[in-house]
Design a protein around this motif. Sequence first.
Motif, PDB file in Angstrom:
ATOM      1  N   LEU A 193      59.082 -18.354  97.674  1.00  0.00           N
ATOM      2  CA  LEU A 193      58.126 -18.155  96.585  1.00  0.00           C
ATOM      3  C   LEU A 193      56.805 -18.877  96.820  1.00  0.00           C
ATOM      4  N   THR A 194      56.801 -19.767  97.812  1.00  0.00           N
ATOM      5  CA  THR A 194      55.588 -20.578  98.043  1.00  0.00           C
ATOM      6  C   THR A 194      54.911 -20.243  99.366  1.00  0.00           C
ATOM      7  N   LEU A 195      55.250 -19.095  99.955  1.00  0.00           N
ATOM      8  CA  LEU A 195      54.710 -18.767 101.278  1.00  0.00           C
ATOM      9  C   LEU A 195      53.182 -18.685 101.271  1.00  0.00           C
ATOM     10  N   LYS A 196      52.616 -18.249 100.160  1.00  0.00           N
ATOM     11  CA  LYS A 196      51.155 -18.119 100.097  1.00  0.00           C
ATOM     12  C   LYS A 196      50.465 -19.401  99.625  1.00  0.00           C
ATOM     13  N   ASP A 197      51.224 -20.317  99.109  1.00  0.00           N
ATOM     14  CA  ASP A 197      50.624 -21.547  98.555  1.00  0.00           C
ATOM     15  C   ASP A 197      51.571 -22.708  98.794  1.00  0.00           C
ATOM     16  N   PHE A 198      51.300 -23.497  99.858  1.00  0.00           N
ATOM     17  CA  PHE A 198      52.185 -24.613 100.176  1.00  0.00           C
ATOM     18  C   PHE A 198      52.150 -25.690  99.087  1.00  0.00           C
ATOM     19  N   LYS A 199      51.067 -25.722  98.314  1.00  0.00           N
ATOM     20  CA  LYS A 199      50.925 -26.735  97.254  1.00  0.00           C
ATOM     21  C   LYS A 199      51.402 -26.194  95.898  1.00  0.00           C
ATOM     22  N   HIS A 200      52.285 -25.277  95.957  1.00  0.00           N
ATOM     23  CA  HIS A 200      52.848 -24.649  94.748  1.00  0.00           C
ATOM     24  C   HIS A 200      53.501 -25.716  93.862  1.00  0.00           C
ATOM     25  N   PRO A 201      53.501 -25.540  92.542  1.00  0.00           N
ATOM     26  CA  PRO A 201      54.170 -26.508  91.644  1.00  0.00           C
ATOM     27  C   PRO A 201      55.650 -26.738  91.958  1.00  0.00           C
ATOM     28  N   GLY A 239      60.221 -30.036  93.786  1.00  0.00           N
ATOM     29  CA  GLY A 239      61.630 -29.663  93.675  1.00  0.00           C
ATOM     30  C   GLY A 239      62.208 -29.217  95.007  1.00  0.00           C
ATOM     31  N   ILE A 240      61.419 -28.414  95.740  1.00  0.00           N
ATOM     32  CA  ILE A 240      61.887 -27.959  97.056  1.00  0.00           C
ATOM     33  C   ILE A 240      62.089 -29.151  97.970  1.00  0.00           C
ATOM     34  N   ARG A 241      61.163 -30.077  97.916  1.00  0.00           N
ATOM     35  CA  ARG A 241      61.227 -31.273  98.757  1.00  0.00           C
ATOM     36  C   ARG A 241      62.505 -32.067  98.478  1.00  0.00           C
ATOM     37  N   LEU A 259      59.338 -32.820 107.433  1.00  0.00           N
ATOM     38  CA  LEU A 259      59.180 -32.586 106.001  1.00  0.00           C
ATOM     39  C   LEU A 259      57.882 -33.169 105.456  1.00  0.00           C
ATOM     40  N   GLY A 260      57.535 -34.367 105.905  1.00  0.00           N
ATOM     41  CA  GLY A 260      56.363 -35.026 105.341  1.00  0.00           C
ATOM     42  C   GLY A 260      55.062 -34.735 106.057  1.00  0.00           C
ATOM     43  N   LYS A 261      55.113 -33.893 107.091  1.00  0.00           N
ATOM     44  CA  LYS A 261      53.907 -33.656 107.878  1.00  0.00           C
ATOM     45  C   LYS A 261      53.054 -32.508 107.337  1.00  0.00           C
ATOM     46  N   GLY A 262      53.649 -31.745 106.406  1.00  0.00           N
ATOM     47  CA  GLY A 262      52.953 -30.556 105.952  1.00  0.00           C
ATOM     48  C   GLY A 262      51.633 -30.829 105.284  1.00  0.00           C
ATOM     49  N   LYS A 263      51.552 -31.939 104.521  1.00  0.00           N
ATOM     50  CA  LYS A 263      50.315 -32.228 103.797  1.00  0.00           C
ATOM     51  C   LYS A 263      49.170 -32.556 104.748  1.00  0.00           C
ATOM     52  N   LYS A 264      49.473 -33.337 105.769  1.00  0.00           N
ATOM     53  CA  LYS A 264      48.420 -33.802 106.672  1.00  0.00           C
ATOM     54  C   LYS A 264      48.195 -32.860 107.853  1.00  0.00           C
ATOM     55  N   ARG A 265      49.242 -32.146 108.235  1.00  0.00           N
ATOM     56  CA  ARG A 265      49.137 -31.278 109.401  1.00  0.00           C
ATOM     57  C   ARG A 265      49.604 -29.863 109.024  1.00  0.00           C
ATOM     58  N   PRO A 266      48.714 -29.030 108.570  1.00  0.00           N
ATOM     59  CA  PRO A 266      49.102 -27.674 108.169  1.00  0.00           C
ATOM     60  C   PRO A 266      49.814 -26.893 109.267  1.00  0.00           C
ATOM     61  N   SER A 314      52.107 -27.873 111.016  1.00  0.00           N
ATOM     62  CA  SER A 314      53.530 -28.212 111.005  1.00  0.00           C
ATOM     63  C   SER A 314      54.306 -27.410 109.954  1.00  0.00           C
ATOM     64  N   ILE A 315      53.586 -26.750 109.044  1.00  0.00           N
ATOM     65  CA  ILE A 315      54.262 -26.032 107.957  1.00  0.00           C
ATOM     66  C   ILE A 315      55.195 -24.931 108.492  1.00  0.00           C
ATOM     67  N   PRO A 316      54.740 -24.065 109.436  1.00  0.00           N
ATOM     68  CA  PRO A 316      55.662 -23.042 109.951  1.00  0.00           C
ATOM     69  C   PRO A 316      56.905 -23.640 110.609  1.00  0.00           C
ATOM     70  N   VAL A 317      56.720 -24.788 111.306  1.00  0.00           N
ATOM     71  CA  VAL A 317      57.874 -25.430 111.948  1.00  0.00           C
ATOM     72  C   VAL A 317      58.849 -25.913 110.876  1.00  0.00           C
TER      73      VAL A 317
END
Length: 824
Positions: free
Chosen positions: A71-79, A83-85, A137-144, A146-149
């Motif tokens: 549900l968050t594929l288009k928006d990594f900063k989704h509300p 919870g996902i984390r 898990l924690g790299k997504g905010k600083k390193r976009p 890393s999100i696909p990985v």
Amino acid sequence: MFYKPQNKSLFRVKALAISASLLVLVSSSALAQSGDEGTGFWLWQLLGRLHPLVVHFPISLLIVAGLLELLTLKDFKHPLRPGIRMLAVTGAVSAVVAAALGLLFASNEGVTGSLLDLHQWIGIISAGLGLALLFFLGKGKKRPKSIPVYRSLLFLSGIGVGVAGHFGASLTHGEDFLTEVLPWQEESEAPESLTIDVAVFASALSPEQEIQLVTNVRSVLAHNCYKCHSGAKIEGELRLDEKEFVFAGGESGPILVPGNPRESELIRRISLGKNHDDVMPSKGKLLSKEEIQLLRLWVEKGAPWPDGVAQQSVYRVAALAPRKPDLPPAKPGLENPIDRWVDRYFQENELAWSETVDDRTYLRRIYLDIIGLLPSPEELTAFESDPNPEKRDIWLQKLLDRKDDFAQHWLTFWNDLLRNDYTGTGYITKGRFAITDWLYTSIRDNKPYEQLVKELLNPSPKSKGFIEGIRWRGTVNASQRVEMQAAQNVGQVILGLNLKCASCHDSFISDWKLEQSYAFANIFADSTLEVSRCETPTGEMAKTKILWEELGEIDSLATKAEKLKQLAEQLVQPANGRMYRTVVNRIWKQLMGRGIVEPVDEMDNQPWSEDLLDWLAVDFVENGYDLKRLIFQIASSKIYQSQSIAVASPEMLMAADFKFQGLVRRRLTAEQFSDAVSQLSAPLFDSAEVKFRPYELIPEAKPSLPFARAAVVANNAFLTSLGRPNREIVSTSRDSQASLLQALELSNGERLNQSLTKGGKNWTESYPDAEQLTRELYARALLRAPNEKELAVAKQAFGERPEPSEVQDFLWAVFLLPEFQMIY
């Protein structure tokens, strides 16, 4: 001075990853310590037993996290991110903890086996993916980047724990826990139920009794024990799927003391109450009293289990090569070779010939058996008045020459056998192919059986439906892929053997092995098949071989078309006595009510006359594989023309001490009964239900009847109630016993009622006189005149002038008479 982390959230994730890694190291250390001792420190055992509890966390949490991530594929900063984390962290850590506890559990509980190895390695890989997930898990905010990985690791770890959980459930509940409820699993034949009366083993076992006893013992073990004690899963170091392991015992020592059930641990365990700690099976249903009694008897008799080499097989294995024994000398009235063999059998078993049936009974019998229709009173009169001493043979041949009537009747037999139908699974999705045009033409033209089989095995587009089987929708188990269906169906139909058990694992009802089934199935494959044992891929690639290698070799590098051509040529050669015994036995059963070998799909069983079966098979080959000639040969014999034998129950026909005495009295098939009702009352089926019209295929095959034969209509509730199968599996026998479903349909069914309503009106319009109507109906339905009592009852029911409703009831009463429903 203490280190103060700048990113507390990332720090916690890394701390959890390090802690989980340490737990794996601790469990590995404990595993090493307990490896030589069999069981380890009590704490490791306790922690290991927490594995089933902990393992459910990662399965649910990671899968839910993966679904939410979509549900968050288009928006990594989704509300939903927090919870996902939380779900991902908890699930990943749980996966690592579950893997660690699983290692402890396996090492301290004495569980081994190929299925456990698969479950264990998938679990370890999933735990590794979980650790990697924690890292990214924690790299997504600083390193976009890393999100696909991270997302790939989340999805893979979710899938991994799900698959590992499935194999865990298989370990706990059995390998077919998930697949057994699927609709196509109904095709899988369960192992035979107990067929032994233990009372007959009071004295020493004969070789045949020993085979029967051990066969049933293996069946009981397979039903109840293989889930925990076979090559796939070995609890307590005990395997029960092969002789050497059974007698070796488990971690507590031997489980059998041959000749002494009281001292045998196996018998003690299976005899305990359901709440006892030591009772076996510890999971699922306990053994029945009959099964316990059987195993106790087996141990008492010394626990016989012959070695599995071919010469000492626990099962009877019929010879493959043809054999033509010398015919016994003819006697007056016993010139037919069949009668000469039957006469010898009667002499050996001190049995007497019964009387020959009268003309009325014989004519009705051959009409129903050859063309599936009732003879008319006019035909009976002509037959009875025929002065020719050879009239029975002449009339029999006339019926065989009625090509279309013969073909429409025998189409039912071959449709059942080749699982050819007009509707049902596969036809809607075009995953199944009808062979009706080809089959009807083959029957009508009396195609030699050798050629018919060739065209089934090396098919044209019109005949490919048999080996193509059913392409089920969705993913199916390995034993139901079309190549394996082909192997099973060819084995059952053409060779009279059961490969269904051996399509999943080594059979415990025969000597056929899994590798042999796959080698045979590989002939029907476009590419090399991977062997799956109990639905688990083994990594082993199948060979390509005929079941009996002495029939020839198949080029494993050839194309599918070339392999099928080779198979067709090699399987039909006269040297394959198995194939011709099988078809002769099937035709014999169709006409006589009981095969020379029973069941007809188990041709390794002992025939009641091996000489008769072998002689008929070779004679069939020597005379051009002519099916009509074979039918004539049987139906013109004195034994076919003798009084029928009434059997109290079908089980008597399967009894080990069965003695052949003659043709078995049997009920009309669904199609025979339906056609008879349509002949006498009114058509049961309308034109919309007709799925095959012979005259559209063959112009000269114009319909000779004013109604559609039941053989060419789609299956329906009426035909089903009378025993017509759905043909999604091969059907080689129909139950001749009346059933509750049949009784309900004949009593309250709308289809029959409509036919009776129209029939009542038709009969009253044609025969307004009560006595004339009664006499005519008896003549057409039963080929005789009513007796005085029957005539009086009819007159009383009808009064001076029959009403349609009264005739409707009268028709119904006649149709329910055993004299009408049975072939005598």
